[in-house]
Scaffold this motif. Structure first.
Motif, PDB file in Angstrom:
ATOM      1  N   GLU A 251       0.814  -1.212   0.000  1.00 49.67           N
ATOM      2  CA  GLU A 251       0.000   0.000   0.000  1.00 49.67           C
ATOM      3  C   GLU A 251       0.849   1.265   0.000  1.00 49.67           C
ATOM      4  N   ARG A 252       2.119   1.124   0.311  1.00 46.60           N
ATOM      5  CA  ARG A 252       3.012   2.282   0.349  1.00 46.60           C
ATOM      6  C   ARG A 252       3.740   2.527  -0.983  1.00 46.60           C
ATOM      7  N   VAL A 253       3.493   1.679  -1.983  1.00 44.15           N
ATOM      8  CA  VAL A 253       4.187   1.840  -3.268  1.00 44.15           C
ATOM      9  C   VAL A 253       3.735   3.139  -3.941  1.00 44.15           C
ATOM     10  N   ARG A 254       4.702   3.944  -4.345  1.00 48.55           N
ATOM     11  CA  ARG A 254       4.414   5.206  -5.022  1.00 48.55           C
ATOM     12  C   ARG A 254       4.994   5.241  -6.438  1.00 48.55           C
ATOM     13  N   GLY A 255       5.842   4.298  -6.762  1.00 47.23           N
ATOM     14  CA  GLY A 255       6.394   4.249  -8.114  1.00 47.23           C
ATOM     15  C   GLY A 255       7.137   2.945  -8.327  1.00 47.23           C
ATOM     16  N   TYR A 256       7.164   2.504  -9.597  1.00 47.77           N
ATOM     17  CA  TYR A 256       7.829   1.245  -9.950  1.00 47.77           C
ATOM     18  C   TYR A 256       8.377   1.413 -11.354  1.00 47.77           C
ATOM     19  N   TRP A 257       9.649   1.055 -11.552  1.00 48.74           N
ATOM     20  CA  TRP A 257      10.209   1.135 -12.894  1.00 48.74           C
ATOM     21  C   TRP A 257      11.353   0.145 -13.072  1.00 48.74           C
ATOM     22  N   ILE A 258      11.578  -0.227 -14.320  1.00 56.48           N
ATOM     23  CA  ILE A 258      12.656  -1.131 -14.704  1.00 56.48           C
ATOM     24  C   ILE A 258      13.781  -0.301 -15.309  1.00 56.48           C
ATOM     25  N   GLY A 259      14.986  -0.480 -14.793  1.00 56.95           N
ATOM     26  CA  GLY A 259      16.127   0.287 -15.293  1.00 56.95           C
ATOM     27  C   GLY A 259      16.746  -0.345 -16.527  1.00 56.95           C
ATOM     28  N   ARG A 260      15.934  -0.518 -17.561  1.00 61.27           N
ATOM     29  CA  ARG A 260      16.413  -1.147 -18.800  1.00 61.27           C
ATOM     30  C   ARG A 260      17.402  -0.224 -19.503  1.00 61.27           C
ATOM     31  N   ALA A 261      18.547  -0.769 -19.868  1.00 61.95           N
ATOM     32  CA  ALA A 261      19.572   0.025 -20.553  1.00 61.95           C
ATOM     33  C   ALA A 261      19.050   0.497 -21.910  1.00 61.95           C
ATOM     34  N   PRO A 262      19.524   1.636 -22.387  1.00 61.14           N
ATOM     35  CA  PRO A 262      19.045   2.141 -23.676  1.00 61.14           C
ATOM     36  C   PRO A 262      19.455   1.287 -24.862  1.00 61.14           C
ATOM     37  N   SER A 263      20.526   0.500 -24.710  1.00 59.51           N
ATOM     38  CA  SER A 263      20.983  -0.350 -25.815  1.00 59.51           C
ATOM     39  C   SER A 263      21.778  -1.523 -25.252  1.00 59.51           C
ATOM     40  N   TRP A 264      21.936  -2.556 -26.082  1.00 59.50           N
ATOM     41  CA  TRP A 264      22.658  -3.754 -25.683  1.00 59.50           C
ATOM     42  C   TRP A 264      24.060  -3.424 -25.175  1.00 59.50           C
ATOM     43  N   ASP A 265      24.761  -2.550 -25.858  1.00 59.17           N
ATOM     44  CA  ASP A 265      26.164  -2.297 -25.521  1.00 59.17           C
ATOM     45  C   ASP A 265      26.342  -1.356 -24.338  1.00 59.17           C
ATOM     46  N   THR A 266      25.257  -0.808 -23.787  1.00 56.49           N
ATOM     47  CA  THR A 266      25.377   0.034 -22.596  1.00 56.49           C
ATOM     48  C   THR A 266      24.943  -0.695 -21.330  1.00 56.49           C
ATOM     49  N   ARG A 267      24.589  -1.979 -21.433  1.00 54.29           N
ATOM     50  CA  ARG A 267      24.189  -2.745 -20.252  1.00 54.29           C
ATOM     51  C   ARG A 267      25.405  -3.048 -19.377  1.00 54.29           C
ATOM     52  N   TRP A 268      25.197  -3.103 -18.079  1.00 54.55           N
ATOM     53  CA  TRP A 268      26.271  -3.531 -17.165  1.00 54.55           C
ATOM     54  C   TRP A 268      25.895  -4.832 -16.457  1.00 54.55           C
ATOM     55  N   SER A 269      24.735  -5.409 -16.807  1.00 54.78           N
ATOM     56  CA  SER A 269      24.326  -6.740 -16.349  1.00 54.78           C
ATOM     57  C   SER A 269      23.348  -7.276 -17.374  1.00 54.78           C
ATOM     58  N   ASP A 270      23.141  -8.597 -17.367  1.00 53.74           N
ATOM     59  CA  ASP A 270      22.139  -9.157 -18.263  1.00 53.74           C
ATOM     60  C   ASP A 270      20.729  -9.034 -17.684  1.00 53.74           C
ATOM     61  N   HIS A 271      20.624  -8.585 -16.438  1.00 53.24           N
ATOM     62  CA  HIS A 271      19.340  -8.251 -15.826  1.00 53.24           C
ATOM     63  C   HIS A 271      19.228  -6.734 -15.693  1.00 53.24           C
ATOM     64  N   ALA A 272      18.010  -6.244 -15.684  1.00 47.61           N
ATOM     65  CA  ALA A 272      17.766  -4.826 -15.427  1.00 47.61           C
ATOM     66  C   ALA A 272      17.345  -4.635 -13.963  1.00 47.61           C
ATOM     67  N   PRO A 273      17.731  -3.534 -13.353  1.00 46.14           N
ATOM     68  CA  PRO A 273      17.277  -3.258 -11.983  1.00 46.14           C
ATOM     69  C   PRO A 273      15.755  -3.075 -11.932  1.00 46.14           C
ATOM     70  N   VAL A 274      15.170  -3.521 -10.832  1.00 40.18           N
ATOM     71  CA  VAL A 274      13.748  -3.294 -10.560  1.00 40.18           C
ATOM     72  C   VAL A 274      13.677  -2.336  -9.377  1.00 40.18           C
ATOM     73  N   VAL A 275      13.111  -1.147  -9.604  1.00 44.19           N
ATOM     74  CA  VAL A 275      13.196  -0.051  -8.637  1.00 44.19           C
ATOM     75  C   VAL A 275      11.801   0.349  -8.184  1.00 44.19           C
ATOM     76  N   VAL A 276      11.625   0.448  -6.872  1.00 50.00           N
ATOM     77  CA  VAL A 276      10.323   0.813  -6.309  1.00 50.00           C
ATOM     78  C   VAL A 276      10.506   1.913  -5.279  1.00 50.00           C
ATOM     79  N   ASP A 277       9.623   2.907  -5.327  1.00 49.05           N
ATOM     80  CA  ASP A 277       9.561   3.937  -4.300  1.00 49.05           C
ATOM     81  C   ASP A 277       8.455   3.589  -3.325  1.00 49.05           C
ATOM     82  N   TYR A 278       8.814   3.538  -2.031  1.00 49.13           N
ATOM     83  CA  TYR A 278       7.853   3.253  -0.965  1.00 49.13           C
ATOM     84  C   TYR A 278       7.699   4.496  -0.089  1.00 49.13           C
ATOM     85  N   ALA A 279       6.467   4.842   0.250  1.00 50.93           N
ATOM     86  CA  ALA A 279       6.219   5.973   1.117  1.00 50.93           C
ATOM     87  C   ALA A 279       6.785   5.711   2.503  1.00 50.93           C
ATOM     88  N   VAL A 280       7.407   6.712   3.081  1.00 49.30           N
ATOM     89  CA  VAL A 280       7.960   6.607   4.436  1.00 49.30           C
ATOM     90  C   VAL A 280       6.849   6.916   5.433  1.00 49.30           C
TER      91      VAL A 280
END
Length: 280
Positions: A251-280
């Motif tokens: 219930e505290r989630v305020r945002g969710y996004w995937i940190g997908r790299a803009p292109s194959w050659d700019t990736r620093w992992s084969d997975h993308a970060p999963v980022v969530v903002d939770y209300a304090v």
């Protein structure tokens, strides 16, 4: 105090390689407060050298250069638990719990790295045992009103929406009906009898798939792409990295996004970060 805390789950595919390839630049831009890391593949000393300035808790795998989970935080950690108590499950470098604070409310954070598995091999047996241990532990973390989040590379696409080429993977580890049925129970209403996609029945645990709740009934968004062909360019991916939250925290989630790299050659992992903002 800020209104939200930003928490990321990241399979780094080797922390030292990720840092060499640009992870720190991404962190500066993303402004993350807490990270759950998987496939760290480093000692505690190597991890500290790679991520200076963070409070770091890690759990190394028994085999050097394999698996490994960690939690990096800008806020103090008050308690640490590693693995599953008394289960005899292969959890070294795969399950790490810490307690911290969310604006005066206790917060449990788990970094999890589920076995990838392989049908008909001991790797799949280890995966079943790990998922069993998760199913046993999760109700203990989900007391009414509790704030907890299990994050990580869980190596299962729960639904057809979670894998672009799902029809070609129904007999492969990562999308087996029996694997998916665990997630049916994880996310089923608490205490109710749940019939899994494989026909099995069990008890719903009441956790929330934050990504699915936030994005609704759409394909993806994906978090991992095979290195074969043009999978990344064509977005032929899998959503196997999760934030799994207790109802009170969801219930505290305020945002969710995937940190997908803009292109194959700019990736620093084969997975993308999963980022969530939770209300304090």
């Amino acid at each position: 105090m800020p209104d939200t805390v930003r928490i990321a789950s990241i399979n780094v595919n080797g922390i030292r390689a990720a840092v060499r390839n640009g992870m720190l630049r991404w962190l500066d831009e993303a402004d993350v407060d807490i990270m759950a890391l998987q496939e760290v593949r480093a000692t505690a000393e190597q991890l500290r050298a790679a991520l200076p300035g963070w409070e770091l808790i890690n759990d190394e795998a028994l085999a050097k250069g394999r698996a490994g989970v960690a939690i990096a935080s800008r806020t103090p950690v008050t308690e640490v638990r590693r693995g599953f108590d008394g289960d005899g499950v292969d959890a070294a470098g795969r399950w790490l719990e810490v307690e911290t604070d969310l604006g005066g409310t206790g917060l449990t954070i788990v970094s999890a790295y589920v076995h990838s598995g392989e049908v008909g091999t001991p790797k799949q047996e280890a995966k079943w045992a790990f998922l069993d241990a998760m199913e046993k532990r999760m109700p203990q973390l989900n007391a009414p009103g509790s704030h907890a989040v299990i994050m990580g590379d869980l190596n299962v696409g729960h639904r057809e929406l979670d894998i672009r080429n799902w029809k070609g993977n129904v007999k492969r580890a990562g999308f087996l009906p029996r694997e998916r049925a665990y997630f049916d129970r994880f996310f089923g209403p608490v205490g109710q009898t749940i019939t899994g996609v494989d026909g099995s029945t069990g008890t719903g645990l009441g956790w929330v798939d934050v990504g699915r709740r936030f994005h609704g009934e759409i394909d993806g968004p994906y978090t991992w792409w095979s290195s074969r062909g043009k999978a990344f360019d064509n977005d032929t991916g899998w959503r196997i990295d999760y934030h799994v939250a207790t109802p009170a925290l969801a219930e505290r989630v305020r945002g969710y996004w995937i940190g997908r790299a803009p292109s194959w050659d700019t990736r620093w992992s084969d997975h993308a970060p999963v980022v969530v903002d939770y209300a304090v």
